[in-house]
Design a protein around this motif. Structure first.
Motif: not given
Length: 184
Positions: A133, A154-155, A157, A175-176
């Motif tokens: 990740t 990316y989102r 989290d 963001y991950r």
């Protein structure tokens, strides 16, 4: 990146801050930034003997740096509610510490290329560091950067952190992105 790139990277970073954070970070803070001060900090960082980060530059046809990315292991930053509770993913996570492109070249691919190369070097294949990740922090008000990272997979989290600039508190969002076997 090598030591000879430090002055160019400092210029990219300072101009990048002044461009990207105009109207977000207080003008007094942006105006106080100098390439010389930033270069001095980059030299200290670059010379650290146990530094675990990697710095890459994108160069133009004349071999002049036009973009810079710095990444390494996830630092496990605090959230607004205090120290985050470990949920397991953090142990196998890398972090993008910084990504800047010369403002007049934004949108021409240097940032995407740097991010792709960082993903490859952080990832699970034979070139990578074995991270599953990758995370990064972006100012909530920096909509352009958020769109860039969202287009790159990316989102947000839910992790947040507040930073204070000249008595103005700004929220950063974590963001991950999950790395694939060959994320290029």
């Amino acid at each position: 990146m090598n030591e000879a790139d430090i002055d160019a990277v400092a210029a990219i970073r300072v101009r990048g801050w002044q461009h990207a954070y105009a109207g977000i970070v207080p003008r007094t803070r942006l105006d106080a930034m100098t390439v010389e001060d930033d270069a001095e900090q980059r030299r200290k960082w670059f010379a650290r003997p146990r530094r675990r980060s990697t710095d890459l530059v994108a160069v133009d046809a004349a071999d002049v740096p036009v973009g810079w990315i710095c990444f390494g292991p996830y630092r496990g930053r605090s959230s607004a509610a205090g120290r985050e509770e470990a949920s397991g993913w953090e142990e196998e996570a890398g972090e993008i510490y910084a990504l800047y492109v010369r403002p007049d070249l934004i949108g021409r691919g240097a940032g995407r290329a740097l991010l792709a190369e960082a993903h490859a070097l952080m990832g699970l294949d034979e070139r990578g560091q074995g991270f599953r990740t990758v995370v990064l922090w972006v100012l909530e008000a920096n909509r352009r950067a958020r769109r860039f990272y969202e287009r790159s997979g990316y989102r947000a989290d839910g992790g947040t952190q507040d930073d204070v600039y000249d008595d103005v508190t700004l929220t950063e969002l974590r963001y991950r992105h999950a790395l694939r076997r060959c994320d290029r």
